[in-house]
Structures are given as C-alpha cells and as structure tokens.
Design a protein around this motif. Structure first.
Motif, PDB file in Angstrom:
ATOM      1  N   SER A 184      38.434  51.077  56.364  1.00 31.41           N
ATOM      2  CA  SER A 184      37.871  50.113  57.313  1.00 31.41           C
ATOM      3  C   SER A 184      36.969  50.808  58.329  1.00 31.41           C
ATOM      4  O   SER A 184      35.873  50.323  58.630  1.00 31.41           O
ATOM      5  CB  SER A 184      38.983  49.368  58.043  1.00 31.41           C
ATOM      6  N   LEU A 185      37.422  51.945  58.865  1.00 30.26           N
ATOM      7  CA  LEU A 185      36.601  52.679  59.819  1.00 30.26           C
ATOM      8  C   LEU A 185      35.313  53.195  59.180  1.00 30.26           C
ATOM      9  O   LEU A 185      34.239  53.144  59.786  1.00 30.26           O
ATOM     10  CB  LEU A 185      37.396  53.840  60.416  1.00 30.26           C
ATOM     11  N   LEU A 186      35.403  53.675  57.953  1.00 29.46           N
ATOM     12  CA  LEU A 186      34.212  54.136  57.242  1.00 29.46           C
ATOM     13  C   LEU A 186      33.244  52.982  57.010  1.00 29.46           C
ATOM     14  O   LEU A 186      32.030  53.141  57.174  1.00 29.46           O
ATOM     15  CB  LEU A 186      34.598  54.792  55.912  1.00 29.46           C
ATOM     16  N   GLY A 187      33.767  51.828  56.655  1.00 24.17           N
ATOM     17  CA  GLY A 187      32.920  50.649  56.462  1.00 24.17           C
ATOM     18  C   GLY A 187      32.213  50.238  57.739  1.00 24.17           C
ATOM     19  O   GLY A 187      31.027  49.916  57.738  1.00 24.17           O
ATOM     20  N   ILE A 188      32.946  50.244  58.847  1.00 24.72           N
ATOM     21  CA  ILE A 188      32.350  49.897  60.145  1.00 24.72           C
ATOM     22  C   ILE A 188      31.268  50.907  60.514  1.00 24.72           C
ATOM     23  O   ILE A 188      30.191  50.541  60.983  1.00 24.72           O
ATOM     24  CB  ILE A 188      33.447  49.816  61.232  1.00 24.72           C
ATOM     25  N   PHE A 189      31.535  52.202  60.290  1.00 29.87           N
ATOM     26  CA  PHE A 189      30.553  53.236  60.593  1.00 29.87           C
ATOM     27  C   PHE A 189      29.291  53.062  59.753  1.00 29.87           C
ATOM     28  O   PHE A 189      28.169  53.178  60.251  1.00 29.87           O
ATOM     29  CB  PHE A 189      31.162  54.622  60.361  1.00 29.87           C
ATOM     30  N   LEU A 190      29.450  52.780  58.466  1.00 32.08           N
ATOM     31  CA  LEU A 190      28.288  52.617  57.590  1.00 32.08           C
ATOM     32  C   LEU A 190      27.464  51.388  57.968  1.00 32.08           C
ATOM     33  O   LEU A 190      26.234  51.430  57.938  1.00 32.08           O
ATOM     34  CB  LEU A 190      28.730  52.539  56.132  1.00 32.08           C
ATOM     35  N   VAL A 191      28.115  50.306  58.350  1.00 30.08           N
ATOM     36  CA  VAL A 191      27.385  49.121  58.793  1.00 30.08           C
ATOM     37  C   VAL A 191      26.637  49.428  60.081  1.00 30.08           C
ATOM     38  O   VAL A 191      25.463  49.078  60.242  1.00 30.08           O
ATOM     39  CB  VAL A 191      28.348  47.927  58.971  1.00 30.08           C
ATOM     40  N   ARG A 192      27.261  50.130  60.986  1.00 27.59           N
ATOM     41  CA  ARG A 192      26.621  50.488  62.258  1.00 27.59           C
ATOM     42  C   ARG A 192      25.426  51.415  62.015  1.00 27.59           C
ATOM     43  O   ARG A 192      24.378  51.250  62.622  1.00 27.59           O
ATOM     44  CB  ARG A 192      27.638  51.165  63.171  1.00 27.59           C
ATOM     45  N   LEU A 193      25.572  52.374  61.121  1.00 25.73           N
ATOM     46  CA  LEU A 193      24.481  53.287  60.801  1.00 25.73           C
ATOM     47  C   LEU A 193      23.330  52.543  60.154  1.00 25.73           C
ATOM     48  O   LEU A 193      22.160  52.784  60.476  1.00 25.73           O
ATOM     49  CB  LEU A 193      24.979  54.401  59.875  1.00 25.73           C
ATOM     50  N   THR A 194      23.615  51.637  59.271  1.00 23.76           N
ATOM     51  CA  THR A 194      22.578  50.884  58.585  1.00 23.76           C
ATOM     52  C   THR A 194      21.814  49.995  59.555  1.00 23.76           C
ATOM     53  O   THR A 194      20.600  49.864  59.468  1.00 23.76           O
ATOM     54  CB  THR A 194      23.188  50.024  57.462  1.00 23.76           C
ATOM     55  N   VAL A 195      22.514  49.391  60.483  1.00 22.20           N
ATOM     56  CA  VAL A 195      21.867  48.502  61.435  1.00 22.20           C
ATOM     57  C   VAL A 195      21.011  49.295  62.415  1.00 22.20           C
ATOM     58  O   VAL A 195      19.912  48.879  62.775  1.00 22.20           O
ATOM     59  CB  VAL A 195      22.929  47.664  62.179  1.00 22.20           C
ATOM     60  N   SER A 196      21.450  50.483  62.830  1.00 22.79           N
ATOM     61  CA  SER A 196      20.733  51.219  63.865  1.00 22.79           C
ATOM     62  C   SER A 196      19.707  52.196  63.311  1.00 22.79           C
ATOM     63  O   SER A 196      18.962  52.790  64.072  1.00 22.79           O
ATOM     64  CB  SER A 196      21.727  51.990  64.741  1.00 22.79           C
TER      65      SER A 196
END
Length: 139
Positions: A29-41
């Motif tokens: 879950s944390l990895l998924g949140i990090f990847l979504v945040r990286l993709t958005v920013s």
C-alpha cells in the motif's frame, strides 16, 4: 419460476490473515501511494530541460578553453578561446560559450599545465568533443 444464481467465484484479493500478510499488505500500500504521488508530481519537460542544463554545464567544465597547435620544430602555439564581445565586460569561450569576467584569474595555469602534459590535453579534448556531440547547443 425464479432462478437464483450463486456467485462462488474466488476473489482475486482477500484480506490478510496473518502478521506477515499484513506486513506485505502495508508495504504494498505504501509503495502504491508513493508511485501515485511520484507519477502525479513528475514533470517530464522540466526533467528534460534540467538534464540538458546539467549536460551543458558538464560540457563547459570539460572544455580546456585553449587551442594548442604545433607550428613545427617541436614548438607549440597556445591561444585562449576567450573573447570579449563589444560593449561587455564578460569574456565568452568560443567553443563552449562559458562566461568568465576574468579568465586569466579563473583559468590560470592551464596553458602551462597542458603544454607540459600533452596527453592530458588530448584526453580532455576527446572528452569535450564527445560531450559536445551529445549536448550540442543549437542557435
């Protein structure tokens, strides 16, 4: 007549049952949140522009700002690549477009070093030409 359908399809994802499954669930879950945040920013255009600026700075650092030529009889002619455009106090390198306000102070001793160590000069020129091809400045 009423038909009833039972859905006995296995779920692709079930909730964790043991502690190690919970740990993996939290990490995923944390990895998924990090990847979504990286993709958005992540801004690709900004990344490419920054990479180009770093490459140009690397090319300017690799430039010797000198031209050493053989004039015969074992003599060398050393000429600086810096020139001052009319109306400015800054000096620009003809080869890499680096700007210096006092090239004698900023790059002192390079001419003596490179005339004494021609092999190092040739290596520096080879590295500069390779970087110049990679980060050629377009006008």
């Amino acid at each position: 007549m009423i038909y009833q359908f039972e859905m006995n399809l296995p779920l692709a994802f079930e909730m964790p049952a043991s502690w190690w499954q919970w740990t993996l669930f939290v990490l995923a879950s944390l990895l998924g949140i990090f990847l979504v945040r990286l993709t958005v920013s992540f801004d690709l255009n900004l990344f490419l522009a920054d990479r180009r600026l770093r490459g140009v700075a690397q090319m300017q650092n690799a430039c010797t700002h000198l031209l050493i030529e053989s004039v015969g009889d074992g003599k060398l002619r050393v000429s600086s690549c810096f020139f001052s455009p009319p109306g400015t106090t800054a000096y620009h390198c003809r080869r890499c477009q680096a700007v210096s306000y006092n090239p004698e102070r900023d790059f002192s001793g390079r001419d003596n070093y490179y005339t004494a160590h021609i092999d190092d000069y040739l290596k520096a020129e080879k590295k500069f030409s390779r970087l110049l091809k990679k980060y050629r400045q377009t006008a």
